[in-house]
Design an enzyme around this catalytic site. Structure first.
Site: not given
Ligand code: ADP
Length: 484
Positions: A176, A178, A251-252, A285, A383
């Protein structure tokens, strides 16, 4: 420009278009132009993708490592052949300069190559037993169906970094990407299709992250979620995965400090600080988030830093000569503006930049340097993910190590010094998963990349990276005395 509607989901070897005209619109962040529409998939699509990966798993796990490796080799070659095309797509949906995009495609391909080579070296272990009649060994086996959730800042490399070791080790995947950058994901899956990867080994679901994420967490068929993204979403995934004790590789976020000591090569430090901070418009990151420079060299370092930053050219990533593209979206821009405003209101001085840039449209912000920063400013602990760098001075080593470690994050830290003893002492005391010494580009396919504290769990790259996708089955065999 003609907007293409793409059959962008791939489940069990079939490309699927948008149902009921439900689409996600993909925009070029440099121009606000709409460039494509892709399916807005939901939980039902995620379920189908999980089922497809589940069905494909036994057949894929059963293949020899050499057979699996061949698909990765071919995918590597195809990706390198298509570098130019893939880089252009990447720049259009993500914004980074074409040069950086080319670099990302090479980096992405390197994970395919490295894991093709490593697939055939996933060894088990024999353990010397404490009893004479026992034989003990450890058999690595693929964990099963893997969900890979990837971010927009490296829309190609973060996919291959997860998918290549998964495929190498015999797992099947639900990917999945972004929602901002699905086009690179679609291109990568097309490559896997073209090299003949069996149906169901990789599945692609685009659409609503919350709905799809729920399904991935809920399903006990998904045995590992490998995720790169925000700490906040990482925590959501941890909570959701508790339901069926799913394994996680996360990886956060990060808040990388860059330390410049008084004996450092200041030209190198300034040059690398700029590369680290402004690459990908600060949306990495492991980007430098704050600089600490020794008081005795602060003025000289600042001068060099300003000089280099003033040479950076903002613009559309597709234009020759562009160094810095736009931020990814409105939220990204808002966060940067908010952090700068907050810092100024608390006494920071803008040494360079400090404004939104309206150039060709798009979410641009000037490369910015702040001094006189204090620890109560958001930019010193949140961040940034944008092209702004705060600089603070220090006078002794213990003080700067404490400052560097004073964060919930622990992904990467950088230090510049020519004193070997200092380099080792500081490296050992930094509470980070990655330390760069006179080097801000530690990411590479053969080394374990990952963070401590709230920056994540597990490692990506190197043999450690493949281990995330394996279960170690321990076997104990009792040998009977026989009279052959
Ligand atoms: P950013 O804030 O940098 O956009 P995110 O953590 O929101 O980073 O997004 C990273 C990935 O996580 C993307 O593929 C996004 O679609 C997905 N994502 C965001 N919210 C959720 C969720 N509640 N459950 C699963 N995946 C998610």
């Amino acid at each position: 420009m003609l907007v293409e509607t793409i059959n962008g989901m791939y489940i069990n070897g079939q490309w699927i278009g948008p149902e009921n005209n439900k689409v996600i619109e993909v925009f070029n962040p440099a121009t606000f132009e709409k460039i494509a529409e892709i399916p807005n998939g939901n939980g039902e699509d995620a379920k189908k993708a999980i089922q497809s990966a589940k069905n494909a798993f036994p057949g894929w796990a059963e293949k020899t490592a050499r057979e699996r490796s061949q698909f990765l080799y071919k995918a590597y070659q195809l990706m390198m052949d298509r570098k130019e095309k893939l880089a252009k797509i990447l720049t259009m949906e993500q914004g980074k300069s074409l040069n950086e995009a080319r670099g990302e495609i090479e980096f992405a391909a390197s994970f395919l190559l490295w894991n093709a080579e490593e697939a055939v070296r996933v060894y088990g272990e024999m353990i010397p037993a404490s009893k004479k009649n026992k034989r003990l060994w450890v058999v690595p086996q693929p964990i099963g169906v893997v969900a890979a959730i990837t971010p927009w800042n490296f829309p190609s490399a973060m996919i291959t970094r997860k998918v290549a070791p998964a495929i190498a080790s015999g797992c099947t995947v639900v990917l999945k990407p972004a929602e901002q950058t699905p086009l690179s994901a679609i291109e990568i899956v097309r490559i896997f299709e073209e090299v003949g990867l069996p149906d169901g080994v990789i599945n692609l679901v685009t659409g609503d992250p919350v709905e799809i994420g729920e399904e991935l967490m809920k399903s006990s068929d998904v045995r590992l979620i490998t995720f790169t993204g925000s700490t906040e979403v990482g925590k959501t995934l941890m909570r959701g995965s508790a339901l069926n004790v799913k394994k996680l590789a996360l990886e956060l976020g990060g808040h990388a400090p860059l330390l410049v000591f008084e004996d450092a090569d200041l030209d190198l430090a300034a040059e690398q600080a700029v590369l680290s901070k402004f690459r990908n418009c600060g949306q990495t990151c492991i980007c430098t988030n704050r600089i600490y420079v020794h008081e005795s060299v602060k003025d000289r370092f600042m001068q060099k830093l300003q000089e280099k930053v003033s040479n950076l050219k903002l613009g559309n990533g597709l234009d020759e000569g562009t160094d810095i593209g736009p931020l990814i979206d409105e939220n990204g821009l808002r966060k940067v503006k908010d952090q700068v405003k907050d810092a100024i209101s608390k006494g920071a001085e803008v040494k360079f930049g400090g404004n939104q840039w309206y150039g060709p449209g798009g979410y641009f912000y000037e490369p910015t340097i702040l001094s006189n920063v204090t620890n109560d400013m958001k930019i010193m602990f949140q961040e940034t993910f944008g092209p702004v760098v705060p600089v603070q001075s220090f006078t002794n080593m213990e003080e700067v190590i404490d400052a560097a470690n004073d964060t919930n994050y622990g992904l990467a830290a950088f230090l510049f010094t020519n004193d070997l003893n200092r380099a080792i002492t500081v490296m050992e005391k930094l509470e980070y998963g990655i330390v760069g010494i006179n080097d801000v580009f530690p990411g590479t396919a053969e080394a374990p990349f990952g963070g401590v504290k709230e920056s994540g769990l597990g490692r990506e790259g190197g043999p450690e990276g493949i281990k995330e996708f394996l279960e170690m089955k321990y076997v104990s065999l009792a040998v009977k005395d026989t009279n052959y």
